[in-house]
Motif scaffolding. Structure first.
Motif, short mmCIF file in Angstrom:
data_model
loop_
_atom_site.label_atom_id
_atom_site.label_comp_id
_atom_site.label_asym_id
_atom_site.label_seq_id
_atom_site.Cartn_x
_atom_site.Cartn_y
_atom_site.Cartn_z
N MET A 1 43.46 -19.55 65.23
CA MET A 1 42.78 -18.81 64.16
C MET A 1 41.80 -17.81 64.79
N PRO A 2 41.98 -16.51 64.51
CA PRO A 2 41.08 -15.52 65.13
C PRO A 2 39.68 -15.58 64.55
N ARG A 3 38.70 -15.19 65.35
CA ARG A 3 37.33 -15.08 64.87
C ARG A 3 37.27 -14.03 63.76
N PRO A 4 36.31 -14.14 62.83
CA PRO A 4 36.24 -13.16 61.74
C PRO A 4 36.16 -11.71 62.23
N ASP A 5 35.37 -11.46 63.28
CA ASP A 5 35.27 -10.09 63.77
C ASP A 5 36.59 -9.64 64.38
N LEU A 6 37.30 -10.54 65.07
CA LEU A 6 38.60 -10.20 65.65
C LEU A 6 39.63 -9.95 64.55
N ALA A 7 39.57 -10.73 63.49
CA ALA A 7 40.49 -10.52 62.37
C ALA A 7 40.28 -9.14 61.75
N ARG A 8 39.04 -8.74 61.58
CA ARG A 8 38.76 -7.42 61.02
C ARG A 8 39.23 -6.31 61.95
N ARG A 9 38.99 -6.48 63.25
CA ARG A 9 39.45 -5.48 64.21
C ARG A 9 40.97 -5.38 64.25
N THR A 10 41.62 -6.54 64.15
CA THR A 10 43.08 -6.56 64.14
C THR A 10 43.61 -5.87 62.89
N LEU A 11 42.95 -6.08 61.76
CA LEU A 11 43.36 -5.41 60.53
C LEU A 11 43.21 -3.90 60.65
N ALA A 12 42.14 -3.45 61.30
CA ALA A 12 41.96 -2.02 61.51
C ALA A 12 43.08 -1.46 62.38
N GLU A 13 43.48 -2.21 63.41
CA GLU A 13 44.59 -1.78 64.26
C GLU A 13 45.89 -1.71 63.46
N ALA A 14 46.10 -2.68 62.59
CA ALA A 14 47.32 -2.70 61.77
C ALA A 14 47.35 -1.49 60.83
N PHE A 15 46.21 -1.19 60.22
CA PHE A 15 46.18 -0.05 59.31
C PHE A 15 46.44 1.26 60.04
N ALA A 16 45.84 1.41 61.22
CA ALA A 16 46.03 2.64 61.98
C ALA A 16 47.49 2.79 62.41
N ALA A 17 48.13 1.67 62.82
CA ALA A 17 49.54 1.73 63.21
C ALA A 17 50.43 2.03 62.00
N PHE A 18 50.06 1.49 60.84
CA PHE A 18 50.79 1.81 59.61
C PHE A 18 50.72 3.31 59.33
N ALA A 19 49.52 3.86 59.44
CA ALA A 19 49.34 5.30 59.18
C ALA A 19 50.14 6.14 60.17
N LEU A 20 50.15 5.71 61.44
CA LEU A 20 50.89 6.46 62.45
C LEU A 20 52.37 6.54 62.11
N VAL A 21 52.97 5.41 61.75
CA VAL A 21 54.40 5.41 61.45
C VAL A 21 54.68 6.10 60.12
N PHE A 22 53.89 5.81 59.11
CA PHE A 22 54.16 6.42 57.81
C PHE A 22 54.03 7.94 57.87
N ALA A 23 53.01 8.44 58.54
CA ALA A 23 52.81 9.89 58.63
C ALA A 23 53.75 10.52 59.65
N GLY A 24 53.77 9.97 60.87
CA GLY A 24 54.57 10.58 61.93
C GLY A 24 56.06 10.48 61.68
N CYS A 25 56.53 9.27 61.42
CA CYS A 25 57.95 9.11 61.12
C CYS A 25 58.30 9.72 59.76
N GLY A 26 57.33 9.70 58.86
CA GLY A 26 57.54 10.36 57.58
C GLY A 26 57.76 11.86 57.75
N ALA A 27 57.09 12.46 58.74
CA ALA A 27 57.30 13.88 59.03
C ALA A 27 58.72 14.12 59.53
N ILE A 28 59.23 13.20 60.35
CA ILE A 28 60.60 13.33 60.84
C ILE A 28 61.59 13.24 59.68
N VAL A 29 61.34 12.30 58.78
CA VAL A 29 62.19 12.13 57.61
C VAL A 29 62.15 13.38 56.72
#
Length: 226
Positions: free
Chosen positions: A1-29
């Protein structure tokens, strides 16, 4: 179980990676669906811009790695704790996969393979390209993220520009992934895993090499700027 601060940081990483694929790959599409309206230059610009804005938006939250290769290079260079790396990488891959799934929901006919990265040259040459492209990117990241002599306020601009520059000349050759999560997300969603090993391994080697190169030329920590 991650620490609360690590969980929040991991969620931020997930959101940024989501944005990267949705925008970048979305541009290719979008480029494939609308007759090349963006072109290679436009797609490279989108990738550079989304990385830039995500670094600004999440850098103070998680460090804005957005990339398993970057996380592993920071671990190798002792700028990030190894115990947190698995959570970051899991978040990045999950976010990238969610971004690709969202694109699939909008574009069920999978235009342009939803941005799957594929080499247009031999595998050996493509591998070398991805290593060098990622090394360039990681060298810049190390400069602006770990060296107090660099201009910190411009970090996001420098990193986004490095991504856009690499994509300009590397995109037509390999797709200029530089990021295992960015390639793995669309590959998993479209079940197109051909040559995925290249996009998992080469960026990690390149990122570690780029980090090592900057460590070599930076000199002792705290050295005054020339």
């Amino acid at each position: 179980m991650p620490r609360p601060d690590l969980a929040r940081r991991t969620l931020a990483e997930a959101f940024a990676a989501f944005a990267l694929v949705f925008a970048g790959c979305g541009a290719i599409v979008a480029d494939a669906e609308y007759g090349g309206v963006l072109g290679a230059v436009g797609i490279a610009l989108v990738f550079g811009l989304i990385v830039m804005v995500m670094v600004y938006a999440t850098g103070h939250l998680s460090g804005a790695h957005i990339n398993p290769a970057v996380t592993l290079a920071f671990v190798a260079s002792r700028h990030f704790p190894a115990r947190d790396a698995a959570f970051y990488i899991g978040g990045q891959v999950a976010g990238a996969t969610a971004g690709a799934l969202t694109l699939l929901a909008v574009w069920p006919n999978e235009p342009a393979g939803l941005g799957v990265t594929q080499p247009s040259i031999g595998l050996g040459s493509a591998f070398a390209y991805e290593v060098v492209l990622t090394a360039f990117l990681m060298f810049v990241i190390m400069a602006v993220a770990t060296d107090t002599r660099a201009v910190g306020a411009a970090a996001a601009i420098a990193i986004g520009a490095a991504v856009g520059l690499d994509a300009l000349f590397g995109g037509p050759v390999t797709g200029a992934s530089m990021n295992p999560a960015r390639s793995l997300g669309p590959a998993l969603v479209t079940a197109d895993l051909a040559d995925i090993w290249l996009y998992l391994l080469a960026p990690v080697i390149g990122a570690v090499a780029g980090a090592a190169a900057y460590q070599l030329v930076r000199g002792p920590t705290g050295s005054p700027a020339p």
